[in-house]
Scaffold this motif. Structure first.
Motif, PDB file in Angstrom:
ATOM      1  N   ASN A  82      41.407  40.050  36.602  1.00 20.60           N
ATOM      2  CA  ASN A  82      41.222  40.782  37.861  1.00 20.60           C
ATOM      3  C   ASN A  82      41.274  39.894  39.096  1.00 20.60           C
ATOM      4  O   ASN A  82      41.348  40.401  40.213  1.00 20.60           O
ATOM      5  N   HIS A  83      41.231  38.575  38.927  1.00 20.50           N
ATOM      6  CA  HIS A  83      40.913  37.749  40.090  1.00 20.50           C
ATOM      7  C   HIS A  83      41.622  36.394  40.040  1.00 20.50           C
ATOM      8  O   HIS A  83      41.104  35.431  39.487  1.00 20.50           O
ATOM      9  N   ALA A  84      42.826  36.341  40.578  1.00 21.55           N
ATOM     10  CA  ALA A  84      43.558  35.072  40.581  1.00 21.55           C
ATOM     11  C   ALA A  84      44.012  34.727  41.997  1.00 21.55           C
ATOM     12  O   ALA A  84      44.368  35.604  42.780  1.00 21.55           O
ATOM     13  N   HIS A  85      43.957  33.447  42.297  1.00 22.90           N
ATOM     14  CA  HIS A  85      44.505  32.954  43.572  1.00 22.90           C
ATOM     15  C   HIS A  85      45.512  31.862  43.243  1.00 22.90           C
ATOM     16  O   HIS A  85      45.154  30.708  43.056  1.00 22.90           O
ATOM     17  N   PHE A  86      46.773  32.266  43.103  1.00 24.64           N
ATOM     18  CA  PHE A  86      47.827  31.271  42.974  1.00 24.64           C
ATOM     19  C   PHE A  86      48.576  31.259  44.303  1.00 24.64           C
ATOM     20  O   PHE A  86      48.777  32.289  44.934  1.00 24.64           O
ATOM     21  N   MET A 101      41.888  46.331  47.736  1.00 28.84           N
ATOM     22  CA  MET A 101      41.828  45.503  48.957  1.00 28.84           C
ATOM     23  C   MET A 101      40.553  44.680  48.929  1.00 28.84           C
ATOM     24  O   MET A 101      39.478  45.211  48.692  1.00 28.84           O
ATOM     25  N   LYS A 102      40.693  43.387  49.147  1.00 30.80           N
ATOM     26  CA  LYS A 102      39.487  42.552  49.242  1.00 30.80           C
ATOM     27  C   LYS A 102      39.273  42.084  50.668  1.00 30.80           C
ATOM     28  O   LYS A 102      40.226  41.735  51.374  1.00 30.80           O
ATOM     29  N   LEU A 103      38.010  42.098  51.076  1.00 27.85           N
ATOM     30  CA  LEU A 103      37.616  41.520  52.357  1.00 27.85           C
ATOM     31  C   LEU A 103      36.573  40.431  52.107  1.00 27.85           C
ATOM     32  O   LEU A 103      35.761  40.528  51.200  1.00 27.85           O
ATOM     33  N   SER A 130      38.649  35.520  36.580  1.00 24.02           N
ATOM     34  CA  SER A 130      38.550  34.048  36.613  1.00 24.02           C
ATOM     35  C   SER A 130      38.234  33.491  37.993  1.00 24.02           C
ATOM     36  O   SER A 130      37.672  32.412  38.106  1.00 24.02           O
ATOM     37  N   ASP A 131      38.585  34.204  39.067  1.00 22.95           N
ATOM     38  CA  ASP A 131      38.563  33.616  40.420  1.00 22.95           C
ATOM     39  C   ASP A 131      39.310  32.285  40.414  1.00 22.95           C
ATOM     40  O   ASP A 131      38.889  31.324  41.055  1.00 22.95           O
ATOM     41  N   ASN A 132      40.392  32.242  39.643  1.00 19.01           N
ATOM     42  CA  ASN A 132      41.194  31.020  39.538  1.00 19.01           C
ATOM     43  C   ASN A 132      41.662  30.566  40.920  1.00 19.01           C
ATOM     44  O   ASN A 132      42.421  31.259  41.586  1.00 19.01           O
TER      45      ASN A 132
HETATM   46 ZN   LIG Z   1      38.401  34.730  44.820  1.00 17.66          ZN
END
Ligand SMILES: [Zn+2]
Length: 475
Positions: free
Chosen positions: A57-61, A150-152, A317-319
């Motif tokens: 659910n949570h990746a930052h590439f 949408m994330k804030l 993961s909040d990768n």
């Molecule tokens: Zn994050």
């Protein structure tokens, strides 16, 4: 192309069943026994578990950092997530400089990601350039484009990431009309600034002050606001990366009261100790600087319980694959030492998400196999409107399949568990079980625990609106 995966034990949230899995092309064609060939390929899964590919659910590439310019490690490193059994990542797409939210999504799919992503991917929009009505009018268009989340950021005051209460409410009011699920990074920014600057004023700059200056009450206060706003606006909401007892308790109570709120936690909050940041070698210590911070053992124990009891429903993961050289931006020339306030926040973890949950959850008796599938695969797919195409092995689902060897024993190193960076936050951790074979839409991309796919195998998967959190409104 017909592939038969035979003699395995198939895991789902409902339990386990000994059965064969027949794949035709990119889809699951049948589940059962006694299938008659010919098959183009047969895979023997004796002694192995067979389950749907992980959905993160949570990746930052390739994320833009707070300065708006530099990027995290790129999509060329996403093959590592397949090695760890995750076949779909939901990546965050912030505003590209000079682009609105919809243009940024198009740019990400058609330019940045094109030919470079290894797993399949969906996208969350993430507004860092709010322009009032003009931005709100994009919500319907985003949903139509297959981006129903949408994330804030409620933290990072003084940067373009920060969103105030009026903006939060305006987004919620519009999002619920079109089935968009709101997500929040919830930490009270004033608490953080006061604590951080207070320590720095006393000459305290070492990495350990990162976790000492982000007290649980600051996170809980912000989570509480998300819940109250979500309830008042009747806008389904997911609070991401919950790290502590105080914030988890806010969500537990809200869910007991039937409020439309879900919560996510991350592997690093389950197992990693904040005292890793006490390392006198600051170039090492900065690896674990992420927000919210790692917490002490009672919090970690609580988060396992919260996942098991469904106060928190998603393991994301909040990768944040921040390269070593960027982590070292924390060095302050004038001070002549590292300043924890300047270190980019984030930990890599997408490739190790399933390993951590299996090793420290399933194998240690802290989590059932059913719950493992739920928090790693099916619920994240449902939250993002990807289910049952993703997150399930049903007839008609994409044939994203993990064949998992529960007998594997190892120790995590950068060589065995690559993450696209030059450091590994789980270095030295025990590992029980691993993805031995992984299929992405019917194609073998991991064979004998080695990546055999190609960059560009991954496709954009549009999400449908009115995801799982909207079910909480029907009561
Ligand atoms: Zn994050």
């Amino acid at each position: 192309m017909k592939t038969l995966i035979k003699n395995g034990t198939i895991l789902s949230p409902e339990g386990e069943v000994k059965a064969d899995l027949l794949i035709d092309g990119e889809k699951v064609a049948a589940i059962g026994t006694g299938f008659v060939g010919p098959f183009d390929k047969e895979i023997d899964a004796s002694g192995k578990y067979v389950f749907p590919g992980g959905v993160d659910n949570h990746a930052h590439f390739e994320a833009l950092n707070t300065d708006g310019k530099t990027t995290n490690a790129g999509y060329e490193t996403t093959w590592c997530t397949l090695l760890g059994g995750t076949t779909t990542i939901v990546d965050f797409c912030t505003n590209e400089p000079g682009m609105d939210l919809c243009e940024s999504i198009e740019y990400r799919i058609n330019t940045r990601a094109k030919g470079r992503v290894s797993p399949d991917f969906a996208l969350h929009s993430c507004c860092v350039d709010y322009r009032g009505e003009e931005t709100l009018a994009e919500i319907k268009k985003l949903v139509d484009m297959g981006v129903p989340t949408m994330k804030l950021f409620l933290a990072y005051k003084g940067t373009s990431l920060y969103m105030d209460d009026a903006t939060m409410l305006a987004f919620m009011n519009e999002a619920k009309k079109y089935g968009m699920t709101m997500m929040f990074h919830a930490e009270n920014p004033d608490v953080l600034d006061m604590w951080r600057d207070g320590e720095a004023a006393q000459g305290h700059y070492e990495p350990k002050y990162h976790y000492m200056t982000r007290p649980p009450f600051g996170e809980a206060e912000s989570v509480s606001k998300c819940i109250r706003f979500a309830d008042a606006m009747q806008c389904p909401t997911c609070v991401v990366h919950v790290s502590c007892i105080e914030a988890g308790e806010e969500i537990r109570k809200a869910r007991a009261e039937g409020k439309p709120v879900m919560g996510e936690t991350c592997p690093h909050y389950l197992v990693l100790d904040p005292h890793l940041m006490d390392n006198p070698d600051w170039k090492q210590a900065v690896h674990w600087i992420c927000s919210p911070p790692l917490r002490e053992k009672p919090h970690r124990d609580y988060l396992w319980k919260a996942l098991n009891e469904d106060w928190l429903s998603i393991l994301g993961s909040d990768n944040s694959s921040i390269p070593q050289y960027q982590k070292e931006w924390g060095f302050d020339e004038k001070l002549g030492c590292v300043d924890f306030r300047k270190v980019p926040n984030g930990c890599p973890g997408a490739p190790d998400r399933l390993n951590v949950a299996w090793t420290y959850g399933v194998a240690k008796g802290r989590m059932t196999k059913e719950k493992f599938i739920e928090v790693c695969c099916s619920l994240p797919a449902k939250l993002n409107g990807l289910y049952p195409r993703k997150g399930a092995l049903q007839v008609g689902s994409d044939a994203d399949v993990v064949i998992w060897d529960p007998e594997f024993r190892g120790t995590v190193t950068l060589e065995t568990n690559p993450n696209g960076l030059t450091y590994q936050p789980y270095e030295g951790c025990e590992q029980i079980g691993r993805a031995e074979t992984v299929l992405l839409r019917g194609k073998v991309v991991v064979d004998d625990a080695k990546y055999v796919g190609q960059p560009g195998d991954g496709q954009f998967i549009p999400g449908k609106p009115f995801g799982l959190a909207y079910d909480l409104l029907k009561r």
